[in-house]
Every structure is written in C-alpha cells, then in structure tokens.
Design an enzyme around this catalytic site. Structure first.
Site, PDB file in Angstrom:
ATOM      1  N   SER A  78       0.876  -1.221   0.040  1.00 26.44           N
ATOM      2  CA  SER A  78      -0.099   0.034   0.071  1.00 26.44           C
ATOM      3  C   SER A  78       0.954   1.298   0.019  1.00 26.44           C
ATOM      4  O   SER A  78       1.779   1.398   0.930  1.00 26.44           O
ATOM      5  CB  SER A  78      -0.649   0.123   1.261  1.00 26.44           C
ATOM      6  N   HIS A 107      -1.006  -0.580  -4.168  1.00 28.47           N
ATOM      7  CA  HIS A 107      -2.364  -0.717  -3.753  1.00 28.47           C
ATOM      8  C   HIS A 107      -2.365   0.751  -3.342  1.00 28.47           C
ATOM      9  O   HIS A 107      -1.538   1.169  -2.752  1.00 28.47           O
ATOM     10  CB  HIS A 107      -2.326  -1.626  -2.368  1.00 28.47           C
ATOM     11  N   ASP A 144      -4.807   3.774  -1.733  1.00 27.84           N
ATOM     12  CA  ASP A 144      -5.980   3.727  -0.963  1.00 27.84           C
ATOM     13  C   ASP A 144      -6.469   5.445  -0.976  1.00 27.84           C
ATOM     14  O   ASP A 144      -5.901   6.301  -0.720  1.00 27.84           O
ATOM     15  CB  ASP A 144      -5.466   3.620   0.470  1.00 27.84           C
ATOM     16  N   MET A 150      -8.989   8.014   0.152  1.00 29.31           N
ATOM     17  CA  MET A 150      -9.815   8.224   1.259  1.00 29.31           C
ATOM     18  C   MET A 150     -10.389   9.639   1.182  1.00 29.31           C
ATOM     19  O   MET A 150      -9.679  10.652   0.875  1.00 29.31           O
ATOM     20  CB  MET A 150      -9.049   8.052   2.557  1.00 29.31           C
ATOM     21  N   HIS A 161      -8.051   1.593  -4.269  1.00 28.34           N
ATOM     22  CA  HIS A 161      -9.361   0.981  -3.338  1.00 28.34           C
ATOM     23  C   HIS A 161      -9.843   2.358  -2.961  1.00 28.34           C
ATOM     24  O   HIS A 161      -9.292   2.999  -2.464  1.00 28.34           O
ATOM     25  CB  HIS A 161      -8.590   0.300  -2.274  1.00 28.34           C
ATOM     26  N   MET A 179     -12.292   4.387  -0.740  1.00 29.97           N
ATOM     27  CA  MET A 179     -12.945   4.333   0.310  1.00 29.97           C
ATOM     28  C   MET A 179     -13.580   5.928   0.381  1.00 29.97           C
ATOM     29  O   MET A 179     -13.133   6.746   1.124  1.00 29.97           O
ATOM     30  CB  MET A 179     -12.149   4.235   1.684  1.00 29.97           C
ATOM     31  N   MET A 190     -11.811  -6.460   4.541  1.00 35.20           N
ATOM     32  CA  MET A 190     -11.104  -5.766   5.461  1.00 35.20           C
ATOM     33  C   MET A 190     -10.740  -6.261   6.743  1.00 35.20           C
ATOM     34  O   MET A 190     -11.663  -6.723   7.432  1.00 35.20           O
ATOM     35  CB  MET A 190     -11.760  -4.503   5.552  1.00 35.20           C
ATOM     36  N   GLY A 213      -9.166   3.245   7.193  1.00 33.26           N
ATOM     37  CA  GLY A 213      -9.015   4.675   7.475  1.00 33.26           C
ATOM     38  C   GLY A 213      -7.456   4.961   7.721  1.00 33.26           C
ATOM     39  O   GLY A 213      -6.761   5.961   7.357  1.00 33.26           O
ATOM     40  N   PHE A 214      -6.608   3.899   8.246  1.00 35.20           N
ATOM     41  CA  PHE A 214      -5.369   4.192   8.445  1.00 35.20           C
ATOM     42  C   PHE A 214      -4.412   3.003   8.326  1.00 35.20           C
ATOM     43  O   PHE A 214      -4.983   2.044   8.630  1.00 35.20           O
ATOM     44  CB  PHE A 214      -5.345   4.810  10.036  1.00 35.20           C
ATOM     45  N   GLY A 215      -3.090   3.199   8.006  1.00 32.23           N
ATOM     46  CA  GLY A 215      -2.151   2.184   7.842  1.00 32.23           C
ATOM     47  C   GLY A 215      -1.804   1.729   9.240  1.00 32.23           C
ATOM     48  O   GLY A 215      -2.128   2.487  10.192  1.00 32.23           O
ATOM     49  N   GLY A 216      -1.144   0.869   9.506  1.00 35.85           N
ATOM     50  CA  GLY A 216      -0.267   0.410  10.676  1.00 35.85           C
ATOM     51  C   GLY A 216      -1.310  -0.146  11.889  1.00 35.85           C
ATOM     52  O   GLY A 216      -1.003  -0.131  13.030  1.00 35.85           O
ATOM     53  N   ASP A 218      -7.009  -6.847   3.188  1.00 36.12           N
ATOM     54  CA  ASP A 218      -6.458  -5.708   3.468  1.00 36.12           C
ATOM     55  C   ASP A 218      -6.538  -4.991   5.089  1.00 36.12           C
ATOM     56  O   ASP A 218      -7.519  -5.041   5.398  1.00 36.12           O
ATOM     57  CB  ASP A 218      -7.248  -4.602   2.516  1.00 36.12           C
ATOM     58  N   GLY A 219      -5.155  -4.983   5.360  1.00 37.63           N
ATOM     59  CA  GLY A 219      -4.938  -4.445   6.718  1.00 37.63           C
ATOM     60  C   GLY A 219      -4.468  -5.396   7.662  1.00 37.63           C
ATOM     61  O   GLY A 219      -4.798  -6.503   8.059  1.00 37.63           O
ATOM     62  N   GLY A 220      -3.372  -4.772   8.362  1.00 35.75           N
ATOM     63  CA  GLY A 220      -2.610  -5.631   9.500  1.00 35.75           C
ATOM     64  C   GLY A 220      -1.892  -6.823   9.113  1.00 35.75           C
ATOM     65  O   GLY A 220      -1.706  -7.908   9.764  1.00 35.75           O
ATOM     66  N   GLY A 255       0.895  -2.893   3.706  1.00 40.49           N
ATOM     67  CA  GLY A 255       1.551  -1.282   3.892  1.00 40.49           C
ATOM     68  C   GLY A 255       2.889  -1.518   4.720  1.00 40.49           C
ATOM     69  O   GLY A 255       3.822  -1.456   4.177  1.00 40.49           O
TER      70      GLY A 255
HETATM   71  C1  DX5 Z   1      -6.525   0.953   5.507  1.00 41.97           C
HETATM   72  C2  DX5 Z   1      -6.067   0.864   4.109  1.00 41.97           C
HETATM   73  C3  DX5 Z   1      -5.018  -0.393   4.004  1.00 41.97           C
HETATM   74  C4  DX5 Z   1      -3.818  -0.006   4.894  1.00 41.97           C
HETATM   75  C5  DX5 Z   1      -2.921  -1.039   4.917  1.00 41.97           C
HETATM   76  O1  DX5 Z   1      -7.675   1.712   5.466  1.00 41.97           O
HETATM   77  O2  DX5 Z   1      -7.018   0.219   3.006  1.00 41.97           O
HETATM   78  O3  DX5 Z   1      -4.608  -0.525   2.673  1.00 41.97           O
HETATM   79  O4  DX5 Z   1      -2.745   0.755   3.964  1.00 41.97           O
HETATM   80  O5  DX5 Z   1      -1.690  -0.758   5.718  1.00 41.97           O
HETATM   81  P1  DX5 Z   1      -1.292  -1.940   6.777  1.00 41.97           P
HETATM   82  O6  DX5 Z   1      -0.560  -3.104   6.011  1.00 41.97           O
HETATM   83  O7  DX5 Z   1      -0.034  -0.851   7.262  1.00 41.97           O
HETATM   84  O8  DX5 Z   1      -2.184  -2.311   7.724  1.00 41.97           O
HETATM   85 ZN    ZN Z   2      -6.725  -0.545   1.156  1.00 45.86          ZN
END
Ligand code: DX5
Ligand code: ZN
Length: 228
Positions: A12, A37, A39, A41, A70, A72, A141, A146-149, A181-183, A203
């Site tokens: 991402s 990828h 994102d 938003m 993606h 959102m 999901m 909303g956020f990475g990490g 997607d996520g974590g 990400g």
């Molecule tokens: C979250 C995003 C993800 C995010 C993934 O809303 O859609 O794509 O960037 O990041 P990580 O892998 O750090 O969870």
């Molecule tokens: Zn995403």
C-alpha cells in the site's frame, strides 16, 4: 488478466513517505511488488484524507506494475469514472457505499479494467453474493478502514474462509480472488492465505521492512489453498 493461483502482493502506497513518494514506490517495485495498492480516502466514508485522481495519473505514467485502486469514498457511483480515467487497473469500491453496486460493477467492467468490491469488518459477507459472479476480486477488510499500521482483526480469517467455501461451492473460486487488506504480516498473511485469500495488501510490513525484497517474497511464497 489475473495471474493464476500464486499469491499476489500489493504493497500500500499509503505507507510511502509523501515527500519521497516516487522514490519509495519505485523501491517496492524493484523489491518485487506485483501491484501498487492505492488507498483513496475522502474524509467522509473514512476519517482520513489521502489521494485523488491527479496522483494516480502521475503514478500510472511511471509505474511498471498494475494499480490496485481502493476507493474508500461515500459516493463511488459518482467518482469511479475519474479513477478509471486516471489509470486504475483494478478498481475496488465499498459495497456499503454504492447506490447501485451491480450497475457500478458493470460500468467499471465495460471500461476494460478489473473490478472488485470491498467489505468492512462488520458488513455481512452475504452482501457481496449478488455481485460476486460479476467481479474479479472481493476484498475482506481486516482493519476498520482509514489508517495504515493498525492491528489485524482476527475475525477476518473466518470471514475469508466462509467466503472461500461459498465461492468453491458456487464453482467461482477459480475466477474470483479474495484480497485481504489491513494488518498483514508474515503471521496474519499465512492465516488468510490458508483460509483462501490470494491477494495480500501490505503497507507497513513491506514499506517499513529493513529488507523489502525479503518481506515481499515471504508473502508471495505462501502456499495458497487455491494452488493446483
Ligand atoms: C486501510 C487501508 C490499507 C492500509 C494497509 O484503510 O485500506 O490498505 O494502508 O496498511 P497496513 O498494512 O499497514 O495495515
Ligand atoms: Zn486499502
């Protein structure tokens, strides 16, 4: 258009340093990423604001790999076309936000790119069953978007398994891929791939890795339960 069976790794770009964006995305390409990828938003569907069509248009000019976009956003039916024109190779919208998901899927498809639908953690899996025969990708999901990490929500594993079992029962598992997607990291990636996923968004795990090539190859080499 989809490569058969091997896990596809889509780092991402949200985890790139915005001040060194070009340098960072090029580095993950060199490290073996399959897709970028991206994102999008809108600060409304999710509580964060990121990129729009202009950045995607520029990324498309330099990227050697496909763009997995993606969105959102609260109004995917209204804005999808601008992301197609900007250069998305796969456009994934949220089923919760679409006014007419079936029509939107058909519109995206008619432009000759891949299409996907995404499900938030609390959205019933059955919500995508009607459009499933028409899509290339269903995104589960594994964080609240909303956020990475963020930390992986464990319940995503059983959701992927439920969806995969349903696709197998409907003989669609060869055509529709499950993206998570996520974590995602080495442990959570393995769990969802065993459950039936074959596209991993990552990400933090890839962008912040000391050795990005190694992080990507760990995810790529996971034995997919789809493997023939
Ligand atoms: C979250 C995003 C993800 C995010 C993934 O809303 O859609 O794509 O960037 O990041 P990580 O892998 O750090 O969870
Ligand atoms: Zn995403």
């Amino acid at each position: 258009m989809l490569t058969p069976r091997r896990v596809i790794v889509a780092p991402s770009v949200l985890s790139a340093n915005p001040l060194f964006f070009g340098r960072d995305v090029e580095a993950v390409e060199r490290a073996g990423a399959d897709w970028h990828h991206v994102d999008v938003m809108d600060g409304h569907f999710v509580p964060n604001l990121t990129f729009g069509p202009p950045l995607i248009k520029e990324l498309k000019k330099v990227s050697k790999i496909p763009l997995d976009v993606h969105i959102m956003v609260s109004n995917p039916d209204d804005v999808a076309m601008s992301y197609i024109e900007a250069g998305a190779d796969l456009l994934v919208f949220h089923i919760e936000a679409a006014k007419d998901a079936k029509k939107l899927v058909q519109t995206i498809r008619s432009k000759g790119i891949m299409v996907g639908v995404a499900l938030n953690p609390a959205t019933p899996i059955e919500s995508v069953y009607e459009v499933a025969p028409l899509v290339d990708v269903i995104m589960v999901m594994s964080v609240h978007p909303g956020f990475g990490g963020q930390s992986f929500i464990e319940n995503a594993v059983v959701r992927v398994k439920t969806l995969h079992d349903w696709l197998v029962a409907k003989k669609m598992d060869g055509k529709v891929r499950i993206e998570v997607d996520g974590g995602i990291n080495e442990e959570t990636g393995r769990l969802v791939v065993e459950a039936g996923a074959s596209i991993l968004v990552a990400g933090t795990f890839v962008y912040k890795a000391r050795d990005q090539g190694q992080a990507i190859s760990i995810l790529k080499s996971m034995p997919s339960c789809n493997a023939k």
